[in-house]
Design a protein around this motif. Structure first.
Motif, PDB file in Angstrom:
ATOM      1  N   MET A  55      -4.024  -5.453 -19.742  1.00 32.25           N
ATOM      2  CA  MET A  55      -4.424  -6.368 -20.805  1.00 32.25           C
ATOM      3  C   MET A  55      -4.629  -5.620 -22.113  1.00 32.25           C
ATOM      4  SD  MET A  55      -7.853  -8.756 -21.191  1.00 32.25           S
ATOM      5  CE  MET A  55      -7.251 -10.097 -20.171  1.00 32.25           C
ATOM      6  N   LEU A  56      -4.201  -6.239 -23.213  1.00 32.25           N
ATOM      7  CA  LEU A  56      -4.467  -5.725 -24.544  1.00 32.25           C
ATOM      8  C   LEU A  56      -5.762  -6.352 -25.046  1.00 32.25           C
ATOM      9  CD1 LEU A  56      -3.442  -4.189 -27.122  1.00 32.25           C
ATOM     10  CD2 LEU A  56      -2.428  -6.381 -27.818  1.00 32.25           C
ATOM     11  N   SER A  57      -6.685  -5.513 -25.450  1.00 35.21           N
ATOM     12  CA  SER A  57      -7.967  -5.991 -25.964  1.00 35.21           C
ATOM     13  C   SER A  57      -8.231  -5.357 -27.326  1.00 35.21           C
ATOM     14  CB  SER A  57      -9.100  -5.636 -24.989  1.00 35.21           C
ATOM     15  OG  SER A  57     -10.349  -6.066 -25.497  1.00 35.21           O
ATOM     16  N   VAL A  58      -8.485  -6.192 -28.312  1.00 34.67           N
ATOM     17  CA  VAL A  58      -8.671  -5.731 -29.693  1.00 34.67           C
ATOM     18  C   VAL A  58      -9.961  -6.319 -30.232  1.00 34.67           C
ATOM     19  CG1 VAL A  58      -7.737  -5.818 -32.034  1.00 34.67           C
ATOM     20  CG2 VAL A  58      -6.188  -5.549 -30.082  1.00 34.67           C
ATOM     21  N   GLN A  59     -10.814  -5.460 -30.755  1.00 35.18           N
ATOM     22  CA  GLN A  59     -12.076  -5.901 -31.330  1.00 35.18           C
ATOM     23  C   GLN A  59     -12.220  -5.368 -32.752  1.00 35.18           C
ATOM     24  OE1 GLN A  59     -14.227  -8.015 -29.931  1.00 35.18           O
ATOM     25  NE2 GLN A  59     -12.974  -8.152 -28.070  1.00 35.18           N
ATOM     26  N   GLN A  60     -12.338  -6.292 -33.699  1.00 37.24           N
ATOM     27  CA  GLN A  60     -12.602  -5.964 -35.099  1.00 37.24           C
ATOM     28  C   GLN A  60     -11.648  -4.886 -35.636  1.00 37.24           C
ATOM     29  OE1 GLN A  60     -14.759  -7.638 -36.967  1.00 37.24           O
ATOM     30  NE2 GLN A  60     -15.481  -8.913 -35.290  1.00 37.24           N
ATOM     31  N   LEU A  61     -10.383  -5.042 -35.342  1.00 44.23           N
ATOM     32  CA  LEU A  61      -9.388  -4.085 -35.809  1.00 44.23           C
ATOM     33  C   LEU A  61      -9.204  -4.254 -37.323  1.00 44.23           C
ATOM     34  CD1 LEU A  61      -7.770  -2.029 -34.126  1.00 44.23           C
ATOM     35  CD2 LEU A  61      -5.807  -3.560 -34.318  1.00 44.23           C
ATOM     36  N   HIS A  62      -9.251  -3.141 -38.049  1.00 52.27           N
ATOM     37  CA  HIS A  62      -9.262  -3.207 -39.507  1.00 52.27           C
ATOM     38  C   HIS A  62      -8.498  -2.016 -40.075  1.00 52.27           C
ATOM     39  CE1 HIS A  62     -11.544  -2.101 -43.375  1.00 52.27           C
ATOM     40  NE2 HIS A  62     -10.757  -3.112 -43.684  1.00 52.27           N
ATOM     41  N   VAL A  63      -7.658  -2.294 -41.076  1.00 45.69           N
ATOM     42  CA  VAL A  63      -6.911  -1.239 -41.746  1.00 45.69           C
ATOM     43  C   VAL A  63      -7.135  -1.363 -43.246  1.00 45.69           C
ATOM     44  CG1 VAL A  63      -4.653  -0.213 -42.192  1.00 45.69           C
ATOM     45  CG2 VAL A  63      -5.130  -1.213 -39.949  1.00 45.69           C
ATOM     46  N   GLY A  80      -7.866  -1.135 -20.269  1.00 43.17           N
ATOM     47  CA  GLY A  80      -9.132  -0.421 -20.244  1.00 43.17           C
ATOM     48  C   GLY A  80      -9.121   0.943 -20.886  1.00 43.17           C
ATOM     49  N   ARG A  81      -7.929   1.432 -21.264  1.00 37.91           N
ATOM     50  CA  ARG A  81      -7.829   2.754 -21.900  1.00 37.91           C
ATOM     51  C   ARG A  81      -7.808   2.589 -23.411  1.00 37.91           C
ATOM     52  NH1 ARG A  81      -3.974   2.848 -17.904  1.00 37.91           N
ATOM     53  NH2 ARG A  81      -2.279   2.716 -19.424  1.00 37.91           N
ATOM     54  N   GLY A  82      -8.677   3.308 -24.085  1.00 39.90           N
ATOM     55  CA  GLY A  82      -8.778   3.191 -25.524  1.00 39.90           C
ATOM     56  C   GLY A  82      -7.836   4.127 -26.254  1.00 39.90           C
ATOM     57  N   GLY A  83      -7.577   3.807 -27.508  1.00 42.09           N
ATOM     58  CA  GLY A  83      -6.779   4.683 -28.350  1.00 42.09           C
ATOM     59  C   GLY A  83      -5.333   4.248 -28.487  1.00 42.09           C
ATOM     60  N   ALA A  84      -4.706   4.741 -29.548  1.00 40.68           N
ATOM     61  CA  ALA A  84      -3.336   4.352 -29.863  1.00 40.68           C
ATOM     62  C   ALA A  84      -2.327   4.914 -28.864  1.00 40.68           C
ATOM     63  CB  ALA A  84      -2.978   4.812 -31.273  1.00 40.68           C
ATOM     64  N   ARG A  85      -2.621   6.061 -28.267  1.00 40.95           N
ATOM     65  CA  ARG A  85      -1.649   6.694 -27.380  1.00 40.95           C
ATOM     66  C   ARG A  85      -1.328   5.822 -26.172  1.00 40.95           C
ATOM     67  NH1 ARG A  85      -2.169  12.822 -24.784  1.00 40.95           N
ATOM     68  NH2 ARG A  85      -0.141  12.810 -23.716  1.00 40.95           N
ATOM     69  N   ALA A  86      -2.367   5.239 -25.566  1.00 37.59           N
ATOM     70  CA  ALA A  86      -2.157   4.415 -24.373  1.00 37.59           C
ATOM     71  C   ALA A  86      -1.342   3.176 -24.698  1.00 37.59           C
ATOM     72  CB  ALA A  86      -3.506   4.025 -23.767  1.00 37.59           C
ATOM     73  N   VAL A  87      -1.670   2.533 -25.822  1.00 34.24           N
ATOM     74  CA  VAL A  87      -0.968   1.301 -26.160  1.00 34.24           C
ATOM     75  C   VAL A  87       0.447   1.589 -26.649  1.00 34.24           C
ATOM     76  CG1 VAL A  87      -1.700   1.124 -28.578  1.00 34.24           C
ATOM     77  CG2 VAL A  87      -1.292  -0.949 -27.264  1.00 34.24           C
ATOM     78  N   ARG A  88       0.633   2.725 -27.313  1.00 34.79           N
ATOM     79  CA  ARG A  88       1.982   3.057 -27.783  1.00 34.79           C
ATOM     80  C   ARG A  88       2.922   3.308 -26.608  1.00 34.79           C
ATOM     81  NH1 ARG A  88       3.989   6.111 -33.060  1.00 34.79           N
ATOM     82  NH2 ARG A  88       6.184   6.296 -32.513  1.00 34.79           N
TER      83      ARG A  88
END
Length: 224
Positions: free
Chosen positions: A1-9, A62-70
């Protein structure tokens, strides 16, 4: 699952991506609406691990960070980023994209047999700018899924090619709900299709809502 909380750029002046929260599970197609193309692209880049957020949390399984999602994601047709060049032939596009697949999975993937097996021989000689929106979506999604590690598909603004959602939505729905290989599919759009009742979210809205709920919010804001 993709989980995003308060993502801001942060942007140079204004926020490139205002604080946004959402989630998308395998076997789910999520539409995320934003009126500005730069915000939609910023979200797509961040969700796929191609852009570092200024703040917020991004997690995949459940794994955080850009590396896991990329590693798990494929970014598709992002304008100014990885959309096919207009004067590139379909055959050359396939050759380039197959070369990006991790070496351990690439094997003997060549454009000619790949085009035949995936039933794209009829468009192999066309320029990418000649592709009809529906066929374009079929080709680009097939290329994205040539990598067996792809579990998350992030599609940037397919409605810019056609205002008719039947040109892209059915294909993405089939991929999300495929029993053999269910994907988490996140699609940025400039507006929700009129009859969309599935999972939906708004850029800049930290609450994960259904499309009818989003519509009520927009109607309320328009009335102010």
């Amino acid at each position: 699952m993709l989980s995003v909380q308060q993502l801001h750029v942060k942007g140079r002046r204004d926020d490139l991506l205002p604080s946004t929260s959402l989630h998308a599970a395998r076997g789910e197609l999520l539409l995320v609406c934003g009126t500005a193309q730069d915000q939609r692209t910023a979200l797509a880049l961040t969700l796929s691990g191609r852009m570092k957020p200024s703040s917020g949390e991004l997690r995949w399984d459940g794994r955080g960070g850009a590396r896991a999602v990329r590693r798990a994601s494929a970014l598709m047709d992002s304008p100014g980023v990885n959309e096919p060049e207009q004067h590139l032939s379909v055959r050359d596009l396939v050759t380039e994209d197959l070369a990006l697949i991790p070496r351990r999975y690439r094997g003997a993937l060549l454009s000619k047999p790949w085009l035949k097996v995936n039933r794209f021989e009829d468009i192999a000689g066309l320029w990418t700018e000649q592709l009809k929106p529906g066929r374009r979506t079929e080709l680009l999604t097939a290329l994205a899924l040539a990598n067996p590690e792809t579990d998350l598909l992030v599609v940037d603004s397919p409605d810019r090619h056609s205002a008719d959602p039947t040109d892209w939505l059915p294909r993405l729905e089939r991929l999300a709900y495929d029993d053999g290989r269910p994907l988490a599919v996140v699609v940025t759009v400039s507006a929700f299709p009129e009859d969309w009742t599935g999972p939906a979210a708004m850029i800049g809205n930290s609450v994960h809502l259904s499309a009818p709920q989003e519509s009520r919010i927009l109607e309320t804001e328009d009335a102010k």
